[in-house]
Design a protein around this motif. Structure first.
Motif, short mmCIF file in Angstrom:
data_model
loop_
_atom_site.label_atom_id
_atom_site.label_comp_id
_atom_site.label_asym_id
_atom_site.label_seq_id
_atom_site.Cartn_x
_atom_site.Cartn_y
_atom_site.Cartn_z
N UNK A 17 0.84 -1.20 0.00
CA UNK A 17 0.00 0.00 0.00
C UNK A 17 0.87 1.25 0.00
N UNK A 18 0.56 2.19 -0.89
CA UNK A 18 1.32 3.43 -1.01
C UNK A 18 0.75 4.52 -0.12
N UNK A 19 1.62 5.38 0.40
CA UNK A 19 1.18 6.52 1.19
C UNK A 19 0.47 7.52 0.29
N UNK A 20 -0.66 8.06 0.78
CA UNK A 20 -1.41 9.06 0.02
C UNK A 20 -0.81 10.44 0.24
N UNK A 21 -0.74 11.24 -0.83
CA UNK A 21 -0.21 12.59 -0.72
C UNK A 21 -1.00 13.44 0.24
N UNK A 22 -2.31 13.25 0.28
CA UNK A 22 -3.17 14.02 1.19
C UNK A 22 -2.80 13.75 2.64
N UNK A 23 -2.46 12.51 2.95
CA UNK A 23 -2.06 12.13 4.31
C UNK A 23 -0.77 12.84 4.70
N UNK A 24 0.19 12.87 3.78
CA UNK A 24 1.47 13.54 4.02
C UNK A 24 1.24 15.03 4.26
N UNK A 25 0.40 15.62 3.42
CA UNK A 25 0.10 17.05 3.54
C UNK A 25 -0.48 17.38 4.91
N UNK A 26 -1.43 16.60 5.38
CA UNK A 26 -2.09 16.86 6.66
C UNK A 26 -1.12 16.72 7.82
N UNK A 27 -0.26 15.70 7.77
CA UNK A 27 0.68 15.49 8.87
C UNK A 27 1.64 16.66 9.01
N UNK A 28 2.23 17.10 7.90
CA UNK A 28 3.26 18.14 7.98
C UNK A 28 2.71 19.56 8.08
N UNK A 29 1.48 19.78 7.65
CA UNK A 29 0.93 21.14 7.72
C UNK A 29 -0.02 21.35 8.88
N UNK A 30 -0.49 20.27 9.52
CA UNK A 30 -1.43 20.41 10.64
C UNK A 30 -0.91 19.76 11.92
N UNK A 31 -0.62 18.45 11.87
CA UNK A 31 -0.24 17.73 13.08
C UNK A 31 1.10 18.21 13.64
N UNK A 32 2.11 18.29 12.79
CA UNK A 32 3.45 18.68 13.26
C UNK A 32 3.46 20.11 13.82
N UNK A 33 2.90 21.12 13.11
CA UNK A 33 2.86 22.47 13.70
C UNK A 33 2.10 22.53 15.02
N UNK A 34 0.99 21.76 15.11
CA UNK A 34 0.22 21.75 16.36
C UNK A 34 1.04 21.15 17.49
N UNK A 35 1.79 20.09 17.20
CA UNK A 35 2.64 19.47 18.21
C UNK A 35 3.75 20.42 18.65
N UNK A 36 4.40 21.08 17.68
CA UNK A 36 5.47 22.02 18.02
C UNK A 36 4.94 23.16 18.88
#
Length: 405
Positions: free
Chosen positions: A317-336
């Protein structure tokens, strides 16, 4: 006295303590614990750690630390089970997630009306609606407590007290749907839960014997997240791999695979020297909702952070681009943002999958602008396996079992 060591978030639950003391007339957990300490019943330890706890005075530090590791494993299992159970109830249209639930200092617990629960939401079932002649129907709040052990009467008492306190209002008493789940219940605890009118879930009956035994094994390996990686037992990972291979048709196997992968990922962070490793940490997002961080940890005085998003996928199974986008633009900034008080100098933000990374995910990552503080990476199935220490070869077999669907 019954448990010898109580992690601080659980102490706040048991004491039915308000999250924000100034917004409540009820006693704050800090004051209660000061009183218990003054009485000589215990002491507060590891104040700046995920193992922050109230320990019985009779315990030496080494014993209380070992018991805290066990308690932390149980707490991590409870957080994961709360997510699994509420997701199932959501699919059955019994519960909807409370999108306004904000994180609190207890990290992986959720506050409802200033009191802590494993999860909170609302029920829109017709019998649960509250009607007012001049307004639209309102949903009934629902709160969940998960107890990854034998449920005792004091667990039910604490749950009942928090519901009662959360429902207090100057003009009326708010009706709240209580759901309490445990590995099993004492007769007295079951009777008490029924008398209070709660939904009581016996997790062995709910998941079935085979899936329940897998949960028990997962809780055992979760000890390694806060414990010493060198002491991790290879046979525990072997046993979970065997169990998952036998559960191919079980309806809960997807959840068990995800939990198993997060457990392994937490261990791998510990082998890299990261401390305060947490699973399923909730952090506030600018949208007013939450984002959930699968695995995170820190080292060198919290100047170095590590956050991992886990995808338990089939091997092709390949990683979806949308999933990558959400992680780096939403989850990571919120965690930081949630960790900004420590002044981090580096944050390794990685996506680990038991599937494949693929061109779509790589393209998505290349288009994202992010802070120089963030060091991104995406690891596929073989990359993750290469991180496993030689002493834990069965972890590789577990990763194979997780990806075999």
């Amino acid at each position: 006295m019954a448990e010898s060591v109580v992690l601080y978030p659980r102490a706040e639950q048991l004491l039915a303590s308000p999250v924000i003391p100034d917004n409540s007339s009820y006693p704050y957990s800090g004051h209660d614990i000061d009183a218990l300490t003054e009485l000589g019943l215990g002491r507060l330890e590891a104040d700046d750690s995920v193992l922050k706890r109230f320990s019985a005075d009779s315990l030496d530090l080494a014993t209380s630390h070992a018991l805290a590791i066990r308690s932390n494993a149980r707490f991590l299992a409870e957080v994961a089970l709360a997510r699994i159970l509420f997701e199932q109830l959501r699919h059955q249209n019994v519960i909807s997630w409370n999108k306004k639930a904000m994180p609190d200092k207890a990290a992986s617990l959720v506050s409802f009306n200033n009191f802590l629960f494993s999860a909170t939401g609302f029920s829109w079932l017709r019998p649960m609606l509250r009607f007012n002649k001049s307004e639209k129907p309102k949903a009934t709040p629902a709160v969940l407590d998960v107890i990854a052990k034998l449920c005792e009467v004091y667990d039910v008492d604490s749950f009942a007290e928090r519901i009662q306190r959360a429902g207090q209002n100057k003009n009326s008493k708010l009706a709240i749907l209580g759901i309490i789940a445990a590995f099993d219940f004492t007769k007295a605890a079951w009777k008490k839960a029924k008398a209070e009118g709660y939904v009581a879930i016996n997790l062995r009956q709910h998941f079935g014997d085979a899936a329940f035994e897998a949960l028990v094994v997962v809780q055992e390996i979760l000890k390694n997240v806060a414990g010493e990686p060198a002491k991790a037992k290879d046979e525990d990972y072997q046993k979970l791999a065997d169990t998952l291979e036998q559960l191919k048709c079980n309806p809960y196997v997807v959840d068990l695979r995800s939990l198993g992968f997060e457990s392994v990922s937490g261990l791998l962070l510990r082998t890299k020297g990261y401390e305060n490793v947490q699973l399923n940490l909730k952090v506030a997002h600018d949208s007013g909702e939450e984002r959930e961080v699968d695995v995170c940890g820190d080292r060198n005085g919290r100047s170095e952070l590590f956050v991992v998003e886990c995808k338990a996928e089939s091997s092709n199974k390949m990683l979806a681009g949308e999933f990558v986008q959400k992680f780096y633009t939403e989850t990571v900034p919120a965690y930081l943002k949630s960790m900004s008080a420590g002044g981090p100098k580096e944050c390794r933000a990685e996506i680990w999958t038991t599937g494949q990374v693929g061109d779509e995910a790589k393209s998505a990552l290349s288009q994202i602008k992010m802070s120089a503080l963030i060091k991104p990476a995406m690891l596929g199935h073989e990359d993750v396996k290469s991180l496993v220490p030689k002493s834990l070869g069965s972890c590789k077999r577990l990763l194979e079992a997780i990806s075999a669907h």
